[in-house]
Motif scaffolding. Structure first.
Motif, PDB file in Angstrom:
ATOM      1  N   ARG A  71       0.836  -1.208   0.000  1.00 32.67           N
ATOM      2  CA  ARG A  71       0.000   0.000   0.000  1.00 32.67           C
ATOM      3  C   ARG A  71       0.868   1.255   0.000  1.00 32.67           C
ATOM      4  O   ARG A  71       0.606   2.207  -0.737  1.00 32.67           O
ATOM      5  CB  ARG A  71      -0.941   0.008   1.202  1.00 32.67           C
ATOM      6  N   ASN A  72       1.925   1.268   0.823  1.00 34.03           N
ATOM      7  CA  ASN A  72       2.821   2.426   0.862  1.00 34.03           C
ATOM      8  C   ASN A  72       3.535   2.612  -0.476  1.00 34.03           C
ATOM      9  O   ASN A  72       3.692   3.743  -0.953  1.00 34.03           O
ATOM     10  CB  ASN A  72       3.835   2.290   1.992  1.00 34.03           C
ATOM     11  N   ALA A  73       3.980   1.517  -1.076  1.00 30.14           N
ATOM     12  CA  ALA A  73       4.658   1.594  -2.368  1.00 30.14           C
ATOM     13  C   ALA A  73       3.715   2.128  -3.442  1.00 30.14           C
ATOM     14  O   ALA A  73       4.126   2.949  -4.280  1.00 30.14           O
ATOM     15  CB  ALA A  73       5.191   0.207  -2.762  1.00 30.14           C
ATOM     16  N   LEU A  74       2.461   1.711  -3.433  1.00 30.69           N
ATOM     17  CA  LEU A  74       1.495   2.211  -4.407  1.00 30.69           C
ATOM     18  C   LEU A  74       1.248   3.706  -4.245  1.00 30.69           C
ATOM     19  O   LEU A  74       1.155   4.448  -5.229  1.00 30.69           O
ATOM     20  CB  LEU A  74       0.172   1.448  -4.289  1.00 30.69           C
ATOM     21  N   ARG A  75       1.142   4.168  -2.984  1.00 32.66           N
ATOM     22  CA  ARG A  75       0.955   5.607  -2.752  1.00 32.66           C
ATOM     23  C   ARG A  75       2.144   6.404  -3.283  1.00 32.66           C
ATOM     24  O   ARG A  75       1.977   7.442  -3.930  1.00 32.66           O
ATOM     25  CB  ARG A  75       0.756   5.887  -1.263  1.00 32.66           C
ATOM     26  N   LEU A  76       3.350   5.938  -3.012  1.00 34.85           N
ATOM     27  CA  LEU A  76       4.551   6.629  -3.481  1.00 34.85           C
ATOM     28  C   LEU A  76       4.624   6.604  -5.002  1.00 34.85           C
ATOM     29  O   LEU A  76       4.891   7.631  -5.642  1.00 34.85           O
ATOM     30  CB  LEU A  76       5.801   5.987  -2.875  1.00 34.85           C
ATOM     31  N   TYR A  77       4.390   5.464  -5.604  1.00 32.04           N
ATOM     32  CA  TYR A  77       4.444   5.317  -7.056  1.00 32.04           C
ATOM     33  C   TYR A  77       3.425   6.237  -7.730  1.00 32.04           C
ATOM     34  O   TYR A  77       3.746   6.931  -8.696  1.00 32.04           O
ATOM     35  CB  TYR A  77       4.189   3.849  -7.413  1.00 32.04           C
ATOM     36  N   GLU A  78       2.225   6.276  -7.187  1.00 34.63           N
ATOM     37  CA  GLU A  78       1.188   7.144  -7.732  1.00 34.63           C
ATOM     38  C   GLU A  78       1.603   8.616  -7.632  1.00 34.63           C
ATOM     39  O   GLU A  78       1.437   9.393  -8.583  1.00 34.63           O
ATOM     40  CB  GLU A  78      -0.130   6.922  -7.000  1.00 34.63           C
ATOM     41  N   ALA A  79       2.148   9.027  -6.497  1.00 34.21           N
ATOM     42  CA  ALA A  79       2.584  10.411  -6.309  1.00 34.21           C
ATOM     43  C   ALA A  79       3.699  10.771  -7.297  1.00 34.21           C
ATOM     44  O   ALA A  79       3.700  11.864  -7.873  1.00 34.21           O
ATOM     45  CB  ALA A  79       3.051  10.630  -4.870  1.00 34.21           C
ATOM     46  N   LEU A  80       4.648   9.864  -7.501  1.00 35.78           N
ATOM     47  CA  LEU A  80       5.737  10.118  -8.436  1.00 35.78           C
ATOM     48  C   LEU A  80       5.225  10.237  -9.865  1.00 35.78           C
ATOM     49  O   LEU A  80       5.657  11.116 -10.621  1.00 35.78           O
ATOM     50  CB  LEU A  80       6.799   9.021  -8.342  1.00 35.78           C
ATOM     51  N   ILE A  81       4.305   9.382 -10.243  1.00 40.61           N
ATOM     52  CA  ILE A  81       3.728   9.454 -11.590  1.00 40.61           C
ATOM     53  C   ILE A  81       2.968  10.756 -11.768  1.00 40.61           C
ATOM     54  O   ILE A  81       3.094  11.426 -12.803  1.00 40.61           O
ATOM     55  CB  ILE A  81       2.826   8.231 -11.862  1.00 40.61           C
ATOM     56  N   ASP A  82       2.186  11.160 -10.769  1.00 42.84           N
ATOM     57  CA  ASP A  82       1.454  12.427 -10.842  1.00 42.84           C
ATOM     58  C   ASP A  82       2.415  13.596 -11.052  1.00 42.84           C
ATOM     59  O   ASP A  82       2.172  14.474 -11.881  1.00 42.84           O
ATOM     60  CB  ASP A  82       0.615  12.656  -9.586  1.00 42.84           C
ATOM     61  N   GLU A  83       3.501  13.615 -10.290  1.00 39.35           N
ATOM     62  CA  GLU A  83       4.480  14.693 -10.427  1.00 39.35           C
ATOM     63  C   GLU A  83       5.148  14.662 -11.799  1.00 39.35           C
ATOM     64  O   GLU A  83       5.346  15.706 -12.425  1.00 39.35           O
ATOM     65  CB  GLU A  83       5.531  14.614  -9.319  1.00 39.35           C
ATOM     66  N   ALA A  84       5.510  13.483 -12.278  1.00 33.45           N
ATOM     67  CA  ALA A  84       6.145  13.356 -13.594  1.00 33.45           C
ATOM     68  C   ALA A  84       5.198  13.827 -14.694  1.00 33.45           C
ATOM     69  O   ALA A  84       5.627  14.492 -15.647  1.00 33.45           O
ATOM     70  CB  ALA A  84       6.579  11.912 -13.837  1.00 33.45           C
TER      71      ALA A  84
END
Length: 106
Positions: A71-84
């Motif tokens: 769950r934590n990895a998905l939140r981080l991955y989603e945030a990074l994709i949003d920023e990119a």
């Protein structure tokens, strides 16, 4: 290669709770304290090296479960994709204070 699938429903589930392929897509679970929460059970098949990495991340982060790590990895991955997607560029600052570009998505 990892695969991901939803668990088959338990016997006694009504047809309207199941998806087209007979899988139940949600469950209501009681959490500590009695509150209910909808969840979906998934099953992962991972090679030994990936499982070892997951275990190491669980230990390093003191997560209570593999699910918490994911769950934590998905939140981080989603945030990074949003920023990119917004055009952000990522940098890593080394111990010497020097910032260098960091390519997350190739």
């Amino acid at each position: 290669m990892s695969s991901l699938k939803e668990e088959a429903p338990e016997t006694g589930d009504s047809e309207e709770r199941r998806g087209r392929r007979g899988h139940r897509h949600g469950r209501r679970h009681k959490r500590h304290g009695g509150e209910e929460r909808d969840t979906t059970r998934v099953q992962l098949e991972m090679p030994p090296q990936a499982m070892e990495r997951l275990q190491q991340l669980k230990d390093k982060t003191e997560a209570a479960s593999y699910a918490e790590v994911i769950r934590n990895a998905l939140r981080l991955y989603e945030a990074l994709i949003d920023e990119a997607e917004r055009g952000a560029e990522f940098q890593v600052k080394g111990p010497d204070g020097m910032a260098v570009p960091y390519r997350i998505f190739l």
